[in-house]
Design an enzyme around this catalytic site. Structure first.
Site, mmCIF file in Angstrom:
data_model
loop_
_atom_site.group_PDB
_atom_site.id
_atom_site.type_symbol
_atom_site.label_atom_id
_atom_site.label_comp_id
_atom_site.label_asym_id
_atom_site.label_seq_id
_atom_site.Cartn_x
_atom_site.Cartn_y
_atom_site.Cartn_z
ATOM 1 N N ASN A 15 0.856 -1.191 0.000
ATOM 2 C CA ASN A 15 0.000 0.000 0.000
ATOM 3 C C ASN A 15 0.892 1.240 0.000
ATOM 4 O O ASN A 15 0.774 2.128 0.843
ATOM 5 C CB ASN A 15 -0.949 -0.006 1.198
ATOM 6 C CG ASN A 15 -2.059 1.013 1.074
ATOM 7 O OD1 ASN A 15 -2.396 1.699 2.033
ATOM 8 N ND2 ASN A 15 -2.621 1.138 -0.106
ATOM 9 N N HIS A 27 3.024 4.637 -0.653
ATOM 10 C CA HIS A 27 2.741 6.047 -0.911
ATOM 11 C C HIS A 27 4.075 6.795 -1.019
ATOM 12 O O HIS A 27 5.152 6.180 -1.006
ATOM 13 C CB HIS A 27 1.847 6.647 0.180
ATOM 14 C CG HIS A 27 2.320 6.379 1.579
ATOM 15 N ND1 HIS A 27 3.480 6.906 2.095
ATOM 16 C CD2 HIS A 27 1.787 5.616 2.581
ATOM 17 C CE1 HIS A 27 3.646 6.507 3.341
ATOM 18 N NE2 HIS A 27 2.643 5.720 3.660
ATOM 19 N N GLY A 79 5.740 8.440 1.004
ATOM 20 C CA GLY A 79 6.657 8.202 2.119
ATOM 21 C C GLY A 79 7.548 7.005 1.862
ATOM 22 O O GLY A 79 8.765 7.049 2.089
ATOM 23 N N HIS A 80 6.962 5.919 1.376
ATOM 24 C CA HIS A 80 7.767 4.745 1.024
ATOM 25 C C HIS A 80 8.748 5.065 -0.104
ATOM 26 O O HIS A 80 9.913 4.643 -0.074
ATOM 27 C CB HIS A 80 6.857 3.594 0.574
ATOM 28 C CG HIS A 80 5.930 3.083 1.624
ATOM 29 N ND1 HIS A 80 4.596 3.394 1.642
ATOM 30 C CD2 HIS A 80 6.152 2.287 2.702
ATOM 31 C CE1 HIS A 80 4.024 2.803 2.671
ATOM 32 N NE2 HIS A 80 4.933 2.127 3.332
ATOM 33 N N GLN A 87 2.296 -8.906 13.623
ATOM 34 C CA GLN A 87 2.398 -7.586 14.237
ATOM 35 C C GLN A 87 1.034 -6.895 14.336
ATOM 36 O O GLN A 87 0.955 -5.754 14.786
ATOM 37 C CB GLN A 87 3.386 -6.706 13.483
ATOM 38 C CG GLN A 87 2.975 -6.257 12.101
ATOM 39 C CD GLN A 87 4.099 -5.524 11.377
ATOM 40 O OE1 GLN A 87 5.119 -6.129 11.013
ATOM 41 N NE2 GLN A 87 3.942 -4.226 11.181
ATOM 42 N N SER A 98 0.500 8.180 5.535
ATOM 43 C CA SER A 98 0.319 6.866 6.150
ATOM 44 C C SER A 98 -0.724 6.097 5.364
ATOM 45 O O SER A 98 -1.661 6.687 4.792
ATOM 46 C CB SER A 98 -0.145 7.010 7.606
ATOM 47 O OG SER A 98 -0.561 5.766 8.140
#
EC number: 6.3.2.1
Length: 286
Positions: free
Chosen positions: A32, A34, A36-37, A61, A187
């Protein structure tokens, strides 16, 4: 770009690259993806010859089955984004490959103490799941360097401690949080915000900035700063879950010796739990 799903194929390819003395970077993700990645990819490209991005939604997790089942799977779109960024290898293992004997019988890797503080107290077992899967990826890929975002600051501290304790010969690089134009930290959870909630969400970062400004002015009334932050969050329509100012190395309460602190906030906006952080360098008066 090569997409690898089998462990044997990954082992063969990574052995080839190590024999060629390539500098290998690993970016662990749950997909998923975005901006940021992708910022992790951009930083990795500056420092490594080969970029490996793993995509694995790690069941151990998650706190409950509902959260796991609701996690968005966007594999096709993710691979397109990584191909556009000229990533070398995308590793997409299955659950059975990563946990061949089942989760109940899995050997876990856990960083004591740090994993029980703050987010660890709110989400028991979460960091144990993170460190277990990251250690497995480290063993499989054997990178020279690995990249993690600063937004999940406690995770970053815990992984650095694990690397030291487990003698992984891997350099951990922290990458600054990528934000939307209004300050909201990017996020995967943001997609679950309703339109009205999305307009409120930047208040989280505004509160963090105000806290940081007070600390930068040598205002160390920590309890008061935290209380004011909680009050402001509630006024803005968020429900504080955790607000803390701690030592950025130990994650313990700041004291007269603390020079590097971090503000950590988790708050609910509707059903979505948002987290954010900001580091602060303290200039304490002697």
């Amino acid at each position: 770009m090569i997409i690898i799903k089998q462990l044997s194929t990954l082992n063969f390819k990574m052995r080839q690259l190590r024999d060629q003395d390539k500098n290998i970077a690993l970016i662990p993700t749950m997909g998923n993806l975005h901006a940021g990645h992708l910022s992790l990819v951009h930083e990795a490209q500056k420092k490594a010859d080969i970029i490996v991005v793993s995509i694995f939604v790690n069941p151990i997790q998650f706190e409950n089955a509902e959260d796991l089942s609701n996690y968005p799977h966007t594999l096709k779109e993710d691979c397109k984004k990584l191909d556009d960024q000229k990533v070398d290898i995308v590793f997409i293992p299955s659950v059975i490959d990563m946990y061949p004997n089942g989760i109940i019988n899995q050997t876990f890797v856990e960083v004591p103490y740090l994993s029980q503080l703050l987010e660890g107290h709110k989400r028991p077992g979460h960091f144990r799941g993170v460190t277990t899967i990251v250690s497995k990826l480290f063993n499989l890929v054997r990178p020279n360097i690995a990249f993690f975002g600063e937004k999940d600051f406690q995770q970053l501290v815990i992984i650095r401690k694990m690397v030291i304790d487990m003698n992984f010969n891997i350099h951990i690089v922290a990458v600054r949080t990528v934000r939307a134009h209004d300050g909201l930290a990017l996020s995967s959870r943001n997609r679950y915000l309703r339109l009205d909630e999305r307009k409120i969400a930047p208040s989280l970062y505004n509160v963090i900035k105000n806290m940081s400004q007070r600390l930068n002015k040598n205002d160390y009334h920590i309890d008061e700063i935290i209380t004011n932050a909680e009050v402001t969050l509630k006024k803005e329509g968020l429900r504080p879950d955790s607000v803390a100012i701690v030592d950025a190395t130990t994650l313990e309460s700041v004291n007269k010796h603390t020079k590097h602190a971090v503000i950590l906030i988790a708050a609910f906006l509707g059903k979505v739990r948002l987290i954010d952080s900001q580091q602060v360098y303290l200039n304490k008066k002697k």
